[in-house]
Design a protein around this motif. Structure first.
Motif, short mmCIF file in Angstrom:
data_model
loop_
_atom_site.label_atom_id
_atom_site.label_comp_id
_atom_site.label_asym_id
_atom_site.label_seq_id
_atom_site.Cartn_x
_atom_site.Cartn_y
_atom_site.Cartn_z
N ALA A 1 0.82 -1.21 0.00
CA ALA A 1 0.00 0.00 0.00
C ALA A 1 0.85 1.25 0.00
O ALA A 1 0.34 2.34 -0.26
N SER A 2 2.21 1.12 0.31
CA SER A 2 3.06 2.32 0.33
C SER A 2 4.50 1.91 0.19
O SER A 2 4.84 0.73 0.21
N ALA A 3 5.38 2.95 0.03
CA ALA A 3 6.83 2.73 -0.04
C ALA A 3 7.52 4.00 0.44
O ALA A 3 6.89 5.07 0.54
N THR A 4 8.79 3.89 0.83
CA THR A 4 9.55 5.06 1.31
C THR A 4 10.22 5.69 0.14
O THR A 4 10.55 5.03 -0.85
N PRO A 5 10.44 7.00 0.24
CA PRO A 5 11.13 7.67 -0.87
C PRO A 5 12.50 7.02 -1.11
O PRO A 5 13.21 6.68 -0.19
N GLY A 6 12.79 6.87 -2.36
CA GLY A 6 14.08 6.29 -2.73
C GLY A 6 14.05 4.79 -2.77
O GLY A 6 15.11 4.16 -2.96
N ALA A 7 12.86 4.19 -2.54
CA ALA A 7 12.80 2.72 -2.58
C ALA A 7 13.17 2.20 -3.98
O ALA A 7 12.95 2.87 -4.98
N PRO B 1 1.90 10.11 -8.69
CA PRO B 1 2.15 10.36 -7.24
C PRO B 1 1.35 11.57 -6.73
O PRO B 1 1.19 12.56 -7.46
N ARG B 2 0.82 11.41 -5.55
CA ARG B 2 0.04 12.52 -4.96
C ARG B 2 0.99 13.47 -4.22
O ARG B 2 1.90 13.03 -3.51
N ASP B 3 0.80 14.78 -4.31
CA ASP B 3 1.65 15.80 -3.66
C ASP B 3 1.26 15.90 -2.19
O ASP B 3 0.13 16.27 -1.83
#
Length: 952
Positions: free
Chosen positions: A917-923, A945-947
């Motif tokens: 359902a999600s991921a961390t930036p830079g994944a 991507p949502r801001d």
């Protein structure tokens, strides 16, 4: 000049020596002659002979040899006496070609040259079966004059040459064509076929077919003036410039219109160098020591017009025949000693060179002789002394000849020809006499035997004594006067052999029996002499004359007009099996019973009309004549009618001929119709005709026909009725010709002919009341029920009796309506929908209507004229798309409806969650799983991507 004189001398020697008629030491003093007309050999165009071909010289010499003789033989030559009288039979002529071979209609008169063989100064010519005066040119050429009338009409006209007896006969027939169109020419060869670059101007001979006097020729595409020689030969002049450059230059001949056209193209080759010659063979390849001068033919390849020949190292003048043949003259000195002598052909430069050497053998051993033929091969018994020519091979100067076992002095002409003198005693008696040639050792031997036939003469009848007798003469002797009768002669009288008594060479006697003279006629008498020779004489007729007949009575002596054919017996005297009978001036076949009675058949037409008819008997020639005349009487009889043709007519029929058939009719018979006289035409004793007017046939009824014969005899016939009947109707069209099923009641118009006010109409087998409009139109009422159901319904009109009948059938068509669709229920489905019922709403549906869905037939359930149902399977709805639905009504009429689309629509997708359902930036890159409903293989995904940054 010296070379030309030597060539002339050698040429003359060949003409003389090759035929062996003399062996002159000084050949310039030899003078040949043909018949009584002098033919000076020095007048020949020697330069032309040298250029064209030595074979022509041999052909000319063969002709001259038929009558060649030497008037002077210095140093002792052998004189050969030969004349036309020494030939026992003339040859049969042959035609090879005509020049020109054709002409155009309306052409001016012209000379026709006939080319062939064995022509004579006494030959005759027929053109299209009509004799023409022939001009003798040579034994291979005659000419006749064709008039403008001969050439007036297009056609194919046969030309035939005939040589007179003895022997002789007709040639083959060759057609002369009169045509408005020129033929298309063809080229078969060129002479010469080539030259070397830089050659001097020269003549080119074009050989082929269908050349005409105004043919044109092109050399390398440039027109050259053509000289017409014959329909198979033209010549043109080639300049030095035409031959300046190496190459293949096409030669083409063109015939002008009408017709005509361009020939095939044949190349003339200009080479840079002369080719190298080769020798294949020599003919002959050998001779005996001491042989007379002769021509040797050299066969090979690559010979040119200026080729030279060496024989045993000595140059001999060569005669150019073709690129494959040369000729040289071998002198007696060339063959004076035994040995193998080399023959070599040399072509001059540029190029050229010497051929391979070939050996010519001169041998000292005598060959075995053979005889191939005798000339003449036969003579008539009692012929005068004459020269016999023996043809064959292997003859030598020391050969000997025997005739009937007796040696005869032989004159050697050449290795292939001898002559001997036959005395009158050699030919006095008919028979086959052996001729044999013997060569002495070394070698040599005897030839096979050839037979010279001495034939019996053909007998001729001059007169008979007596020349005629009367039929029935007693047996007697007939004397036959004539010539060339033999003790072995036989006689036929009327084709039958009779024993002949030989009185002398000019008289025979045969006995004639009473039966030979029993019947009148001209009887052929022929005398035949036996073989060899002999044959049948001219026929001479012996006449037996017929007597004059007389008539004493005839039986019966009379008959009635119109009597059937019957036999008439004629009594009298001197009747013959060949007697003829005339009745009323017309010849009738007579049947011979005996000399006192004949019978003849009288036909019905002979007895058709009353009168007295003369009977006469005639005996044929010879003798005979017409008898006295006796009359046969024909009286009138009572007529009888058997039938009428036609036997009836329809009311209103136009004027026509009525044939009355019966018996005992005469040319004076009268006819009444319905009691009124009508002019009768007499056909024969069993048939009359009258003219019926339109008024005679205007009213329905039966009308009496009666025939009346006038006196003497005669009277009224039985009465036969002529019926005037109703006509049979015909239907030509309907209006209207068709309706749509369910149409309202309406009037149907029936068009045709012969309609009556009493005519009835049946529609689909049911009678409908008809309204009479005219003789060509009726109307009936069609109810709604008549038009409820689609189909083809037959309509027939009937007229009542007498006569009448039914018309032809004509179809009235009730057509199905064209269906129309308005909507579908449901109008759509989603892919993968379960099987379901599709309702089709519209108009003009039938229980027989069919439905297609997406082009495939589906079983339709009829609900009403406005509704049908079909079953859609899951497979029909598995894939999204638009699918046409069409309703079709069957014939007659009917057809497909408009189409409505049934839509299979894709569903709207929904998303229920993601994984992860999600991921961390830079994944790092990874797979995102989307969970939800109504996804398709063609579904697309948008990722944005949502801001989440805080607002400023």
């Amino acid at each position: 000049m010296a070379e030309s004189s030597e060539y002339t001398l050698r040429l003359k020697r060949q003409v003389y020596l090759s035929h062996g008629y003399c062996c002159p030491q000084d050949e310039e003093t030899a003078r040949p002659s043909i018949g009584t007309a002098s033919a000076q050999l020095s007048g020949m165009e020697l330069s032309a002979l040298k250029r064209d071909c030595w074979i022509k010289v041999l052909l000319i010499s063969a002709y001259i040899a038929l009558a060649l003789w030497c008037t002077s033989c210095a140093g002792g030559g052998t004189r050969a006496n030969f004349s036309a009288a020494s030939l026992s039979t003339n040859p049969a002529p042959s035609i090879t070609s005509l020049s020109p071979p054709s002409a155009k209609p309306g052409a001016a008169g012209q000379t026709l040259t006939i080319i062939g063989s064995d022509f004579m100064s006494t030959s005759t010519v027929t053109f299209n079966g009509v004799g023409r005066a022939a001009t003798f040119v040579t034994d291979t050429q005659l000419t006749i004059l064709l008039s403008t009338s001969d050439l007036a009409t297009t056609g194919t006209y046969p030309v035939v040459v005939t040589n007179p007896a003895p022997g002789g006969g007709n040639s083959n027939s060759v057609n002369f064509l009169v045509t408005s169109a020129n033929p298309v020419p063809t080229i078969t060869s060129l002479s010469p076929p080539s030259s070397t670059a830089g050659s001097e101007a020269q003549s080119l001979t074009i050989i082929g077919n269908n050349f005409v006097s105004n043919s044109t020729a092109a050399f390398n595409g440039v027109g050259h003036l053509a000289t017409f020689v014959s329909s198979t030969k033209l010549t043109i002049q080639m300049s030095a410039s035409d031959q300046a450059t190496v190459g293949n230059y096409p030669v083409v001949v063109t015939n002008p219109a009408p017709g005509g056209g361009t020939s095939n193209s044949l190349n003339f080759t200009v080479t840079s160098i002369n080719p190298l010659p080769t020798i294949i063979s020599l003919a002959p390849a050998s001779s005996l020591v001491g042989s007379a001068a002769q021509t040797v033919t050299i066969n090979g390849t690559n010979f040119v017009f200026n080729s030279m020949v060496n024989f045993n190292g000595i140059t001999h003048t060569a005669t150019f025949v073709s690129a494959t043949q040369l000729g040289i003259l071998l002198s007696a000195s060339d063959q004076s000693r035994a040995g193998n002598f080399t023959v070599v052909v040399t072509n001059p430069s540029p190029g050229g060179g010497s051929s391979n050497p070939v050996t010519f053998a001169v041998t000292s051993t005598n060959p075995p002789p053979t005889i191939t033929g005798l000339s003449p091969s036969s003579a008539t018994a009692g012929s005068d002394a004459q020269t016999l020519t023996i043809n064959g091979t292997g003859f030598v100067p020391v050969s000997t000849v025997s005739y009937n076992g007796v040696a005869h002095t032989a004159t050697l002409i050449s290795a292939t020809r001898f002559t001997i003198q036959l005395g009158a005693a050699d030919q006095v008696s008919a028979g086959n006499y052996p001729v044999m040639v013997t060569n002495p050792a070394p070698g040599g031997g005897a030839s096979g035997v050839s037979y010279f036939t001495v034939n019996n003469r053909l007998p001729s009848i001059i007169s008979l004594s007596p020349t005629a007798v009367m039929a029935g003469t007693a047996a007697q002797t007939l004397t036959i006067n004539g010539t060339d009768f033999l003790s072995t002669s036989t006689v036929t009288y009327n084709g039958a052999a009779h024993t002949a008594t030989f009185m002398s060479a000019t008289q025979l006697a045969v006995p004639l029996s009473a039966s030979d003279q029993a019947s009148g006629g001209n009887f052929s008498v022929v005398v035949s002499n036996p073989a060899p020779g002999g044959g049948a004489s001219n026929p001479s007729n012996f006449t037996v004359n017929n007597p004059l007949p007389t008539i004493s009575s005839i039986s019966p002596a009379s008959s009635f007009a119109g009597a059937a054919a019957q036999t008439l017996t004629i009594n009298g005297t001197n009747f013959l099996s060949t007697s003829t009978v005339t009745y009323n001036g017309v010849v009738h076949a007579a049947t011979f019973v005996n000399s006192g009675q004949l019978t003849s058949q009288l036909s019905a037409s002979d007895q058709a009309a009353t009168g007295s008819y003369a009977m006469v008997v005639t005996n044929p020639a010879p003798g005979g004549g017409a008898s006295n005349s006796v009359n046969f009487a024909v009286n009138n009889s009572v007529p009888s009618i058997t039938n009428l043709s036609p036997a009836s007519a329809t009311v209103g029929t136009a004027a026509q001929t009525l044939t009355v058939n019966g018996t005992n009719f005469s040319s004076t018979s009268a006819v009444t119709y319905n009691g009124a006289a009508h002019t009768a035409t007499f056909v024969n004793a069993t048939q009359l005709t009258i003219q019926l007017s339109a008024g005679d046939q205007a009213t329905l009824g039966s009308y009496a026909v009666v025939v009346m014969n006038s006196s003497p005899g005669g009277g009224a016939s039985n009465s036969v009725n002529f019926a005037v009947n109703n006509p049979a109707p015909t239907v030509t069209s309907l209006s209207p010709t068709s309706v749509t099923a369910g149409a309202a009641a309406q009037t149907l118009t029936v068009n045709g002919t012969n309609f009556l006010s009493t005519s009835t109409v049946a529609y689909n087998g049911v009678t409908h009341t008809a309204t009479f409009v005219s003789a060509t139109q009726l109307t009936i009422q069609l109810s709604a029920a008549d038009q409820t159901t689609a189909g083809t319904y037959q309509l027939v009109v009937a007229n009542p009796t007498p006569g009448g009948g039914t018309s032809n059938f004509v179809n009235f068509t009730v057509n199905n309506a064209v269906p129309a669709t308005t909507n579908l229920s449901p109008p759509s489905a989603t892919p993968g929908a379960a099987a379901q019922t599709l309702t089709i709403n519209g108009t003009n549906f039938l229980a027989t209507s069919t439905v297609t869905y997406n082009g495939a037939g589906h079983t339709a359930t009829f609900v009403s004229a406005t509704q049908l149902m079909i079953q859609l399977s899951a497979a029909d709805q598995v894939t999204a798309g638009t699918y046409a639905v069409v309703v079709t009504n069957p014939a007659p009429g009917g057809g497909p409806s408009n189409y409505l689309n049934f839509a299979v629509n894709n569903p709207v997708p929904t998303i229920t969650g993601f994984s992860p359902a999600s991921a961390t930036p830079g994944a790092a890159a990874q797979t995102l799983t989307i969970n939800g409903t109504n996804f398709l293989a063609t579904s697309t995904v948008a990722y944005k991507p949502r801001d989440t940054s805080p607002p400023l």
